[in-house]
Design a protein around this motif. Structure first.
Motif, PDB file in Angstrom:
ATOM      1  N   LEU A 128       0.840  -1.313   0.010  1.00 51.07           N
ATOM      2  CA  LEU A 128       0.024   0.028   0.080  1.00 51.07           C
ATOM      3  C   LEU A 128       0.930   1.244  -0.031  1.00 51.07           C
ATOM      4  N   PHE A 129       1.925   1.347   0.939  1.00 52.61           N
ATOM      5  CA  PHE A 129       2.795   2.427   0.775  1.00 52.61           C
ATOM      6  C   PHE A 129       3.530   2.506  -0.381  1.00 52.61           C
ATOM      7  N   ILE A 130       3.962   1.249  -1.042  1.00 50.30           N
ATOM      8  CA  ILE A 130       4.715   1.746  -2.445  1.00 50.30           C
ATOM      9  C   ILE A 130       3.851   2.039  -3.473  1.00 50.30           C
ATOM     10  N   SER A 131       2.598   1.709  -3.459  1.00 44.59           N
ATOM     11  CA  SER A 131       1.540   1.875  -4.648  1.00 44.59           C
ATOM     12  C   SER A 131       1.019   3.318  -4.512  1.00 44.59           C
ATOM     13  N   ASN A 132       0.922   3.665  -3.281  1.00 48.15           N
ATOM     14  CA  ASN A 132       0.341   5.050  -2.964  1.00 48.15           C
ATOM     15  C   ASN A 132       1.337   6.019  -2.485  1.00 48.15           C
ATOM     16  N   GLY A 133       1.839   7.002  -3.145  1.00 50.17           N
ATOM     17  CA  GLY A 133       2.703   7.833  -3.109  1.00 50.17           C
ATOM     18  C   GLY A 133       2.727   8.466  -1.584  1.00 50.17           C
ATOM     19  N   ASN A 134       1.551   9.272  -1.362  1.00 55.21           N
ATOM     20  CA  ASN A 134       1.421   9.926   0.093  1.00 55.21           C
ATOM     21  C   ASN A 134       0.133   9.365   0.809  1.00 55.21           C
ATOM     22  N   PHE A 135       0.439   8.252   1.425  1.00 55.35           N
ATOM     23  CA  PHE A 135      -0.677   7.729   1.950  1.00 55.35           C
ATOM     24  C   PHE A 135      -1.031   8.544   3.607  1.00 55.35           C
ATOM     25  N   ILE A 136       0.282   8.712   4.046  1.00 54.75           N
ATOM     26  CA  ILE A 136      -0.001   9.616   5.232  1.00 54.75           C
ATOM     27  C   ILE A 136       0.057  11.247   4.807  1.00 54.75           C
ATOM     28  N   ASP A 137      -0.734  11.884   5.035  1.00 52.86           N
ATOM     29  CA  ASP A 137      -0.373  13.327   4.871  1.00 52.86           C
ATOM     30  C   ASP A 137       0.075  13.762   6.071  1.00 52.86           C
ATOM     31  N   ARG A 138       0.396  15.067   6.082  1.00 48.68           N
ATOM     32  CA  ARG A 138       1.065  15.685   6.986  1.00 48.68           C
ATOM     33  C   ARG A 138       0.115  17.052   7.455  1.00 48.68           C
ATOM     34  N   PRO A 139      -0.496  16.853   8.755  1.00 51.61           N
ATOM     35  CA  PRO A 139      -1.260  18.023   9.331  1.00 51.61           C
ATOM     36  C   PRO A 139      -0.106  19.258   9.503  1.00 51.61           C
ATOM     37  N   PRO A 140      -0.556  20.459   9.553  1.00 49.22           N
ATOM     38  CA  PRO A 140      -0.009  21.444   9.804  1.00 49.22           C
ATOM     39  C   PRO A 140       1.041  21.619  11.105  1.00 49.22           C
ATOM     40  N   SER A 141       0.398  21.054  11.902  1.00 47.59           N
ATOM     41  CA  SER A 141       0.812  21.164  13.332  1.00 47.59           C
ATOM     42  C   SER A 141       1.780  19.617  13.794  1.00 47.59           C
TER      43      SER A 141
END
Length: 128
Positions: free
Chosen positions: A23-36
């Motif tokens: 899943l991590f390989i196929s999906n470039g940004n699986f975990i987005d980064r909240p601003p804080s």
């Protein structure tokens, strides 16, 4: 195949780990980064981490086709528990630093995987 039947729990956990890596390989940004959130949150789904997950998952799955000696079972338990606890912490930090202060489904799902690994590690028959 008789060992696979005996080690089905570890085989399925290896499949889950392998699937997370895919899943991590196929999906470039699986975990987005909240601003804080801390900046390292967005890096834990990069290819080096995904490849490590795939390797751990494959090692676990292939180990289940043979008798799991005590040392191999302890190594598998430690590595799987480390990997899933690491991602539980990462997803928890991600959820609690996001604008909506509430755990998401992925965090709760990973929590249940960690608890299941702990139950199997402590309550399974050590001779199996």
């Amino acid at each position: 195949m008789k060992y696979l039947k005996k080690n089905h729990f570890w085989f399925l956990t290896g499949m889950e780990t392998f699937a997370l890596g895919l899943l991590f390989i196929s999906n470039g940004n699986f975990i987005d980064r909240p601003p804080s959130s801390p900046p390292f949150i967005a890096n834990v789904d990069d290819p080096p981490f995904a490849i490590a997950l795939i390797i751990v998952g494959m090692y676990t799955m292939f180990s289940c086709f043979d008798y799991l000696h005590h040392s191999r079972k302890e190594l598998m338990t430690f590595v799987l528990l480390f990997v899933w606890t690491f991602y539980l912490v990462i997803f928890s930090i991600h959820d609690f630093t996001s604008p909506v202060f509430m755990p998401k489904f992925t965090t709760i799902f990973i929590l249940f995987i960690v608890v299941r690994i702990l139950f199997e590690a402590f309550w399974s028959n050590p001779n199996d």
